[in-house]
Each structure stands twice: as C-alpha cells, then as structure tokens.
Design an enzyme around this catalytic site. Structure first.
Site, short mmCIF file in Angstrom:
data_model
loop_
_atom_site.label_atom_id
_atom_site.label_comp_id
_atom_site.label_asym_id
_atom_site.label_seq_id
_atom_site.Cartn_x
_atom_site.Cartn_y
_atom_site.Cartn_z
CB SER A 79 -0.95 0.01 1.21
OG SER A 79 -0.23 0.23 2.39
CE LYS A 124 -3.03 2.52 3.87
NZ LYS A 124 -2.34 1.33 4.44
#
Lengths: 204, 204
Positions: free
Chosen positions: B123, B160
């Site tokens: 990701s 993230k």
DNA sequence: AAAAATACTGAATATATGTACAGTATAATA
DNA sequence: TATTATACTGTACATATATTCAGTATTTTT
C-alpha cells in the site's frame, strides 16, 4: 600529533575513502583527480605534511605506499563511506560527492558490503529505490540476472537490474516505465560492474 | 566460488598478510620475494587464477591494484527488535510478536527510534516501501501532515501518510493507486497513532 | 619584518610496476 | 588421447608512479 589543517583533512579523508572503496591507497595523481588539483606535487606536499604530522606513513619509492596511522579503530572499523552517484563525470569517488560515513555493523545486511551509494533519480522507483536512498553496495563482479547492480560505462555510473542476454550482450533494466533499457554489446562497449546491491537504507 | 589450490592459497595469504603489515597490497615482485618465486610472471598467473575464481579483483593497469574480495566480522552497539506487522493486534513488544533483533548504532537514523516494523503489502509502494521492508519506528504521537505513520484502528495496524483534515477528521493516505484513502472521523471512530517512520531498512 | 608553513601550477625524469611473449614441465580433466 | 589447468623461469618493454626542481601567492609564526 600536531594540528591538521582543513585541506590536509580533506586529503586524509580522500585516502581513507579511496582505500575503503578500492582496497588499495591512491597515487598522487589519483588524489589530484579526486580533489581537483592540477599538479601531482600538490598531493605530494600534502602527503609530506601529513607524514610529518604523523597521520600517515609513506614507503619511499613504492607506488601507492601510503599507510594511514590511526590510533582509533584502524583495522575493522565499522565506518562505511557514503558515495554520491553522479550521472556524469569522474567515477563515483569525487570528493565533493562524499557526504560522510556511517557507522554500522559488518553483518548488518545478509551479505557483507563495502560502501553506501546515494541514489540520484528515480529510474529504480518501482523497485522501491527512491532519490537519496542509500544502497548498500558489495564490491563484486559475481552478479546474476535479476540482481540490482552498480554498473559503469565510460564515466557514467548507474544502478539497474542486471540481465545477461548471451555471452556478448548484457541488458541493464530500469524499474520505471519512463526509462529505457540499456543494451550493452560487450564486443563494442565496455561495461564495468562495480558491485551489487545487498540492501537499502533510507533516512527520513 | 571455485576451489582454491594450495599454492593459490599461499599467494592469497601472502597478499592479506602483506596488506595487514604494510597497509597496501604487494606488487608481483613483492609476492615473488615473499614466496621465493624467481619470475614476476609466476605471481601474475596466480593472481589471474585467483581473480578468475573470484577471490581477488585486479584493477587493470594500476600498480598494486589488488583487492581481496572478502570480509571479516565483528560488531557491537544496540539491539532493536523486528516486529511483524500483523493484521490483528497492535505492534507491541510482546515476546511472541518479535521475530528477531538487529544490532545497530543508536544514532543510525536522523532521529532516534524504538523498533523495526516489518511491512506487509504494497500500500506504500510509491513511497518506496516494499513488502518485507523494515521501517524504523519512533514511538510518538507528535506527527504532522505528510509524515508516514503507524496507525491502529481497532485491531488493524497500517502504515500510511498522515493527513489531518480538521480537528475531527484525519485521512490516512496510501501511496498506491490500487488502494483507497482511509477517512477517520474521530467523533465516531478511534484512531491510535503508534508512531512514525524515521527510516527504512531493506535487506536483499 | 623576516622566516616558515601552507597551498598550489607546471615540467621533467628515473624507476617501479604491470604485462605480454617465449619457453618447460606436471597433473587433472574430458 | 588430446586438452586444459597448474606451476613455474626468463626476458623485455610500455607506462604508471614517485619525486625533484623551479616558480607564485597567501597566511602564520617568530
């Protein structure tokens, strides 16, 4: 041990980094090349000053007969130089490209390694190698297809995937759509494998 | 790496001892002197054999341009745990989550840090963070927009980009088109910032 | 103010060094 | 059996390299 001047320190650093990278000391001409001097005597006088002050010893008459006298951790010091990857120009050791050194255990990566290479550009971005990342480079010519290698053609140094097509042709493949493969015909061009990547270090 | 013959081993030993003693590699003539050869070509052929077998590298044309391919071992400094990024459960220092430890200097990254987090998934691929990479994590809640954070929602831990929209809303942004932003409304959901990335380590 | 150290350029040279070529001989391999 | 790798001696030579000499200029020390 007397005081060292900043220029003499540059020369001393140059010698140590040169040894770390190549495995043997530089010549006067090598030092000139690294530091931009135009006369071998510039290096000579600095060397004599460093010898006089006790930082190095010089074997008279012997080529590359420079030995660094280091009281601290001279033998297996865990200091690894960071060498800048320059797109063009003198091969990787230009003094102005050397940031500093990193102290790090020798068994830090799965394989042992010799120096850190600071990455320029994004040609290996899809392999997770970003600008200013530090690649741990192991000096070796024993590379296999799929290895990430540090290759030198003339004076240009690049980091790419290694892919030997046949006995005469090697392809250097970037990991970025925006870049083209480099096809090297060994019969007409020289390719020097500086080493291969055995790891990566990124500092935010 | 092919088999080494006893004579080649003698030559290799000679080179290493010479370097240890003088600080620089021997010439062909030096090797002859040490081992009793009478022709520099005796040393030359041994060197070429050692090069061919991968024990040394020889810089063409350079005097004393011999470099031993090899490396000794020794290390010190601190131990940092590697923690697996598990889908469920927070990356705590619980013994069962610790895969192993890495020895590494304290000031290795620009900021000090607490542990390594082993990355699962892609990701954050466009930020150069690949599967199995080790993120150096500093435990802190003092994070700013653009920081790469280790965040926990319920029992799910992710890495993230941090982006605070306003006092009530935080967005967690992946660096990969195939993934969606995670919008967290702090009035209805809990978000726990475990820490932030201060570096990255990859071992091939 | 004079002397010494630092920091260079530039040219010249003796020699240190890598390396090719021509041989000889034995052991290992295909 | 032919071929290749190993293990040398000996000669020769182009060039890589250390090193000296002659200058110039600035800074530091005495």
């Amino acid at each position: 041990m007397k005081e060292i001047t900043s220029q003499q320190q540059r020369v001393l650093d140059c010698i140590q980094i040169y040894i770390k990278k190549t495995g043997f000391p530089p010549t006067r001409a090598d030092i000139c090349r690294e530091l931009g001097f135009k006369s071998p005597n510039s290096a000579e006088t600095h060397l004599r000053a460093l010898e006089k002050k006790g930082f190095i010893s010089i074997e008279s008459g012997a080529s590359r007969g420079i030995s660094v006298i280091n009281g601290e951790s001279q033998n297996d010091s865990n200091e690894y130089p960071i060498i800048g990857l320059v797109a063009a120009g003198s091969p990787t050791l230009a003094q102005e490209n050397i940031e500093k050194t990193i102290s790090c255990p020798e068994s830090f990566f799965d394989s042992d390694f010799d120096y850190f290479l600071k990455v320029k550009g994004l040609s290996m971005k899809d392999a997770g190698i970003m600008e200013d990342d530090l690649i741990a480079v192991k000096k070796t010519t024993d590379v296999r297809n799929g290895d990430i290698v540090i290759a030198r053609m003339d004076d240009e140094v690049t980091v790419k995937y290694f892919n030997r097509k046949n006995s005469k042709v090697i392809e250097l493949e970037p990991a970025n759509e925006d870049f083209e493969n480099i096809v090297v015909d060994l019969e007409h061009e020289q390719l020097h494998i500086e080493g291969k990547s055995v790891g990566l270090l990124r500092r935010n």
